[in-house]
Design a protein around this motif. Sequence first.
Motif, PDB file in Angstrom:
ATOM      1  N   CYS A   1      18.870  15.658  26.257  1.00  0.00           N
ATOM      2  CA  CYS A   1      18.724  14.493  27.136  1.00  0.00           C
ATOM      3  C   CYS A   1      18.795  13.199  26.328  1.00  0.00           C
ATOM      4  O   CYS A   1      19.435  12.220  26.741  1.00  0.00           O
TER       5      CYS A   1
ATOM      6  N   ALA B   1      12.425  16.049  34.729  1.00  0.00           N
ATOM      7  CA  ALA B   1      11.177  15.521  34.166  1.00  0.00           C
ATOM      8  C   ALA B   1      11.452  14.443  33.118  1.00  0.00           C
ATOM      9  O   ALA B   1      10.656  13.514  32.948  1.00  0.00           O
ATOM     10  N   PHE B   2      12.581  14.566  32.408  1.00  0.00           N
ATOM     11  CA  PHE B   2      12.940  13.556  31.406  1.00  0.00           C
ATOM     12  C   PHE B   2      13.695  12.381  32.018  1.00  0.00           C
ATOM     13  O   PHE B   2      14.100  11.460  31.309  1.00  0.00           O
TER      14      PHE B   2
ATOM     15  N   ASP C   1      14.988  26.268  35.515  1.00  0.00           N
ATOM     16  CA  ASP C   1      14.106  25.711  34.498  1.00  0.00           C
ATOM     17  C   ASP C   1      14.749  24.503  33.822  1.00  0.00           C
ATOM     18  O   ASP C   1      14.088  23.471  33.621  1.00  0.00           O
ATOM     19  N   VAL C   2      16.017  24.596  33.467  1.00  0.00           N
ATOM     20  CA  VAL C   2      16.711  23.479  32.817  1.00  0.00           C
ATOM     21  C   VAL C   2      16.767  22.271  33.741  1.00  0.00           C
ATOM     22  O   VAL C   2      16.480  21.137  33.332  1.00  0.00           O
TER      23      VAL C   2
ATOM     24  N   GLU D   1      14.007  25.493  26.364  1.00  0.00           N
ATOM     25  CA  GLU D   1      12.735  24.784  26.224  1.00  0.00           C
ATOM     26  C   GLU D   1      12.724  23.906  24.975  1.00  0.00           C
ATOM     27  O   GLU D   1      12.197  22.795  24.982  1.00  0.00           O
TER      28      GLU D   1
ATOM     29  N   THR E   1      16.089  20.944  25.518  1.00  0.00           N
ATOM     30  CA  THR E   1      16.354  20.070  26.664  1.00  0.00           C
ATOM     31  C   THR E   1      16.060  18.611  26.358  1.00  0.00           C
ATOM     32  O   THR E   1      16.881  17.725  26.645  1.00  0.00           O
ATOM     33  N   SER E   2      14.918  18.308  25.784  1.00  0.00           N
ATOM     34  CA  SER E   2      14.564  16.908  25.510  1.00  0.00           C
ATOM     35  C   SER E   2      15.545  16.284  24.521  1.00  0.00           C
ATOM     36  O   SER E   2      15.919  15.104  24.642  1.00  0.00           O
TER      37      SER E   2
ATOM     38  N   SER F   1      14.786  21.472  36.162  1.00  0.00           N
ATOM     39  CA  SER F   1      13.443  20.896  36.296  1.00  0.00           C
ATOM     40  C   SER F   1      13.074  20.082  35.071  1.00  0.00           C
ATOM     41  O   SER F   1      12.488  18.997  35.173  1.00  0.00           O
ATOM     42  N   ARG F   2      13.409  20.580  33.902  1.00  0.00           N
ATOM     43  CA  ARG F   2      13.089  19.867  32.664  1.00  0.00           C
ATOM     44  C   ARG F   2      13.907  18.585  32.531  1.00  0.00           C
ATOM     45  O   ARG F   2      13.388  17.547  32.106  1.00  0.00           O
TER      46      ARG F   2
END
Length: 384
Positions: free
Chosen positions: A209, A242-243, A235-236, A202, A205-206, A238-239
């Motif tokens: 990316c 999202a980015f 979860d990874v 959590e 990830t951003s 999906s994140r």
Amino acid sequence: MVSIFIVAAEASGDELGAKLVRSLTEARPKMKILGIGGQAMQREGIPSLMDISGLSILGFVEGLKHYPMIMQRVTACANEIMKSGAEAVVLIDSWGFMVRVAKRLRAQGYEGKIIKFVAPQVWAMRAGRAKILAKHVDLLLSIQPMDAPYFEAEGLETHYVGNPIFDMDYSVGSSEIFRTKHNLDDRPIVSIWFGSRLSEAEQLTSIFCATVTALRFEYPELAFVAPLSKSIAQDVKSRVEAFGNSHDFIFVSESDKLGAMAASTAALACSGTVTSQLASVGVPTVVAYRLNALTHWVAKRLFKPDYISIVNIVAGQPLMPEYIQSEANGSNLSTALIQYLQDEDAQKRASEALIDQTRKMGAVSGQKASEKAARIILTALKLY
């Protein structure tokens, strides 16, 4: 028939548990072993009696957020152990969860041996945990040479077994097979390691990316491979989606880990067990870590070493560059990785230094850590 119950609450502990199961089984083939763990222990024939997903939590604030769930799992875990009638229980790593299980077992009148495998790093922070652990367990199997004095001073029998991370030869993966399987030809590969805990993924990830985006701009031919444990995979993904970076990553299962290491030109990794594994293979690695702001504020005041990766701590120098909190950003991480991508000499020097350091951190007395741990456990049960 004597039985042992082994508990692992996260991926790295699960791997240690699997190695211990193998060593115990080799020494006593008819021994009954039960457990709570993940895929690695299941591959050794130990199905988990409880779901461990969601237990990979690190940090003061993160722990408070999940406290009700943690305590429910503590109760369920202790109940399974009591129901099993096992003569000994081995609690692997995961300090916060395991010490609560040990306390609960004591409260419920458990009469078997309670053994802790992997000590909390009291030499790094919160030395008072040594006294707490000594009160609730019978035996400690330590994987760092600096652990013993802290626990022995509290009257806890402690044995240094060496670091089980180095029991395995991580260089056996095949770059050629991995590349063929994932259609990567001869493209340079940066492997991305998100960690084993959901809270780590959590936080990172951003940032990972952003790093991949920066590197993609400089090196369009790069392939970014991300091995994921089952507990954090969805979860990874999906994140990352999202980015908007889904197209940049090649996600592979944890079973492809050794192939990914063999094929890697360089790696970007969350601080943790995997950094030692990458170091043992000689993969030049950049380490990143972020915590909740409050957790970091507290940890910064308690944590003593100059580095966070155990290879760097033992070496006393940053063999793997580390970036923490705000310094862990796309610009810094991509710049550090570019050093290895564009300079073969720097890549070679880093690789050789990492291999040399991890060799020094390997087996004790020529015996694998898991084998030594198994012998000590069996001796404690008067079976050796």
